[in-house]
Design a protein around this motif. Structure first.
Motif, short mmCIF file in Angstrom:
data_model
loop_
_atom_site.label_atom_id
_atom_site.label_comp_id
_atom_site.label_asym_id
_atom_site.label_seq_id
_atom_site.Cartn_x
_atom_site.Cartn_y
_atom_site.Cartn_z
N ARG A 49 0.82 -1.21 0.00
CA ARG A 49 0.00 0.00 0.00
C ARG A 49 0.85 1.26 0.00
NH1 ARG A 49 -5.07 0.25 3.95
NH2 ARG A 49 -5.57 -1.45 2.53
N GLU A 50 1.93 1.26 0.76
CA GLU A 50 2.78 2.45 0.83
C GLU A 50 3.46 2.73 -0.50
OE1 GLU A 50 6.41 4.25 3.62
OE2 GLU A 50 5.68 2.20 3.92
N THR A 51 3.97 1.68 -1.14
CA THR A 51 4.60 1.85 -2.45
C THR A 51 3.60 2.34 -3.47
OG1 THR A 51 6.22 0.11 -1.98
CG2 THR A 51 5.86 0.68 -4.29
N ARG A 52 2.40 1.75 -3.44
CA ARG A 52 1.37 2.16 -4.39
C ARG A 52 1.03 3.64 -4.22
NH1 ARG A 52 -2.13 -1.51 -3.34
NH2 ARG A 52 -3.30 -0.35 -1.78
N GLN A 53 0.93 4.10 -2.97
CA GLN A 53 0.60 5.50 -2.74
C GLN A 53 1.72 6.42 -3.21
OE1 GLN A 53 -2.43 6.72 -1.73
NE2 GLN A 53 -1.44 8.62 -2.43
N ARG A 54 2.96 6.00 -3.00
CA ARG A 54 4.08 6.81 -3.50
C ARG A 54 4.01 6.95 -5.02
NH1 ARG A 54 7.82 3.43 -0.34
NH2 ARG A 54 8.20 4.36 1.72
N LEU A 55 3.67 5.86 -5.70
CA LEU A 55 3.57 5.90 -7.16
C LEU A 55 2.42 6.81 -7.60
CD1 LEU A 55 4.21 2.16 -8.03
CD2 LEU A 55 5.62 4.11 -8.74
#
Length: 348
Positions: A49-55
């Motif tokens: 989830r954190e990586t997706r939000q950064r993207l």
């Protein structure tokens, strides 16, 4: 229909360069590799989830890039170079396919994942300059110093070279080698806020003359920007609900199943958004207070060939523009109709 003397533009996008540069600009130098984004899953149960939000925060608005290119003339060639098997690259499929960008597959050839996109891009540019002699503009979307020689050679061959790059990741020498270099964040349409909410879809009936039925109402345009998503609900009502690349739960979509492939959804420009972006680009390009109505319509058609005011229920383009009177002014005092954005809708 473009005439023989109309400018013709070729756009070449070093996709990895612009995506990595944008990510590092927002999350810190070297973050793209430090966070192992290239190998990260962006959708499905294994997605972080954190990586997706950064993207999502670092989403590149390719519409803004291509719309700027269309302000220079008719876009005759548009190519993007990347390894499209990488999930983060494949997530842009919607934006690229919608704009008919030619996707050139570049498989990595060494363990460092370098794919030779810069060499392939340069070869294609030089080949196109000789095989398509009526090209007038070359747009290079990248900030790598490797493209300095390409910009110099393109200028030597008589083309106007425009570079587009991300601040902090662009070679000063490359910018100097171009005729014009534009910071991605300064492109019209790449904004943090857009106050446009009006989106009338049907013209008032002033006669019994039959017109084409209006299209269904469209949402007001809002460019993808840092910290925002297009059409996605940021709040999740269930932790175990599957999520899309935009952070919306399955309950927010018509179909409860996740898409087969990750997709970054570009903001759909309705008629109002298309008009406003064309006007902003026109004002930025010519630094003129008023723009010719016909020139604005031609630019809108270059950005979206499906635009047709008659399909929206308007007999003329002027009627369509007048219906957007809350943010557009029309000057009919002279023989040529002119239009402009109201001051409140100009970008800062």
């Amino acid at each position: 229909m473009p005439g023989p003397s109309d400018p013709r533009v070729a756009v070449y996008i070093d996709f990895d360069n612009i995506i990595i540069s944008r990510y590092d600009q927002l999350h810190g130098r070297g973050s793209f590799h430090k966070h192992r984004v290239r190998k990260a899953e962006v959708t499905g149960p294994d997605a972080d989830r954190e990586t997706r939000q950064r993207l999502v925060d670092a989403t590149v608005d390719l519409d803004a890039v291509l719309d700027f290119a269309s302000s220079l003339g008719t876009v005759a060639i548009s190519r993007a170079y990347a390894d499209w098997s990488v999930p983060v690259n494949a997530s842009y499929r919607g934006q690229l396919v919608d704009r008919a960008v030619d996707l050139t597959q570049m498989f990595p050839t060494v363990a460092s994942m370098k794919n030779g996109a810069d060499i392939r891009l340069a070869i294609d540019v030089v080949e196109d300059l000789f095989s398509v002699p009526d090209l007038t503009h070359v747009v290079i979307v990248a900030g790598d110093s490797d493209y300095i020689a390409l910009a110099q050679r393109s200028k030597r061959l008589g083309r106007y070279v425009v570079g587009i790059g991300v601040a902090g990741a662009t070679s000063a020498s490359l910018a100097s080698a171009c005729d014009e270099f534009v910071d991605y964040d300064a492109l019209p349409g790449v904004m943090t806020d857009d106050p446009i909410t009006e989106e009338p879809t049907e013209a008032p009936r002033t006669s019994r003359r039959a017109v084409a039925p209006p299209r269904a109402p469209e949402p007001a345009p809002a460019p993808v920007t840092a910290g925002t998503t297009a059409g996605a609900d940021q709040s999740s009502t269930a932790d175990d609900s599957p999520t899309t690349a935009q952070g919306a739960t399955a309950a927010d979509t018509d179909d409860a199943t996740a898409p087969d492939e990750p997709t970054v959804v570009a903001p759909k420009k309705g008629p109002s958004g298309l008009l406003v972006r064309a006007l902003r680009l026109g004002h930025a390009k010519d630094d003129a207070e008023w723009l010719h109505s016909a020139a604005v319509k031609n630019h809108m058609l270059r950005m979206d060939p499906t635009f047709n005011e008659k399909a929206l229920g308007y007999r003329t383009f002027t009627e369509f523009v007048k219906s957007r009177g809350s943010f557009v002014e029309v000057d009919e005092t002279g023989p040529i109709r002119k239009i402009r954005l109201r001051s409140a809708f100009h970008p800062e």
